[in-house]
Design a protein around this motif. Sequence first.
Motif, short mmCIF file in Angstrom:
data_model
loop_
_atom_site.label_atom_id
_atom_site.label_comp_id
_atom_site.label_asym_id
_atom_site.label_seq_id
_atom_site.Cartn_x
_atom_site.Cartn_y
_atom_site.Cartn_z
N SER A 84 50.85 76.07 153.95
CA SER A 84 51.62 75.97 152.72
C SER A 84 51.29 77.15 151.82
O SER A 84 50.36 77.92 152.10
CB SER A 84 51.26 74.67 151.99
N SER B 68 46.33 68.74 151.53
CA SER B 68 47.68 69.30 151.58
C SER B 68 48.67 68.25 152.08
O SER B 68 48.29 67.31 152.77
CB SER B 68 47.71 70.54 152.47
N ASN B 69 49.92 68.41 151.71
CA ASN B 69 50.97 67.46 152.07
C ASN B 69 50.98 67.21 153.58
O ASN B 69 51.10 68.14 154.36
CB ASN B 69 52.33 68.01 151.61
N GLN B 70 50.84 65.95 153.95
CA GLN B 70 50.79 65.52 155.35
C GLN B 70 49.74 66.30 156.16
O GLN B 70 49.91 66.53 157.35
CB GLN B 70 52.17 65.64 156.00
N CYS B 71 48.70 66.70 155.49
CA CYS B 71 47.59 67.45 156.11
C CYS B 71 48.06 68.71 156.82
O CYS B 71 47.44 69.18 157.78
CB CYS B 71 46.81 66.56 157.07
N GLN B 72 49.14 69.29 156.34
CA GLN B 72 49.73 70.48 156.98
C GLN B 72 48.69 71.57 157.23
O GLN B 72 48.60 72.11 158.33
CB GLN B 72 50.86 71.05 156.12
N VAL C 233 45.98 70.64 159.78
CA VAL C 233 46.56 70.69 161.12
C VAL C 233 46.67 72.15 161.58
O VAL C 233 46.38 72.47 162.75
CB VAL C 233 47.93 69.98 161.16
#
Length: 158
Positions: A75, A133-137, A140
């Motif tokens: 991100s 971070s959003n959805q563990c972006q 990952v």
Amino acid sequence: MISGFFTIAAAVVILLCITDQCTAQTTNCSALASNGDCSFYDCLSANIQCTANDYPHAYGRKYCLRYASESSCFSTGGQAWITSVSRCLMQSIVNSALYNDASTTCDQLKTFAFQSHSNCHTSHGFCTDIFLSNQCQNLVCIGNEVFTDIETIGASKQ
């Protein structure tokens, strides 16, 4: 006569190093670190005379380049984290007593560098920009794109 030529050439090299020529390389490393430029590790390796298996190339440069090449996976906050952490890791070396000590070994550098990792990672937003971070972006991305060789992140050989 050729032997005398090599003696004179060696003396010239020594004189250049006593003057500003050798510090120019150190200055270049500092500028690279300030910019977060991954070639900092090449410069550092040359200054300390490390091999390809030592920290500057085998870890510092390797992961600096890997984070940079995979930054599009992250991100905007994750990309900012990569930039600030890269600079922090490099600057921590440049600002250390080891950096300007001619007797610094590659093993000493490795120990110091790894000790600086946790501070640079956490003080630049690992918990907010990476872990949350959003959805563990971003987490990952680190696991799937950056640290693809599991052995590096703590697993031992079986």
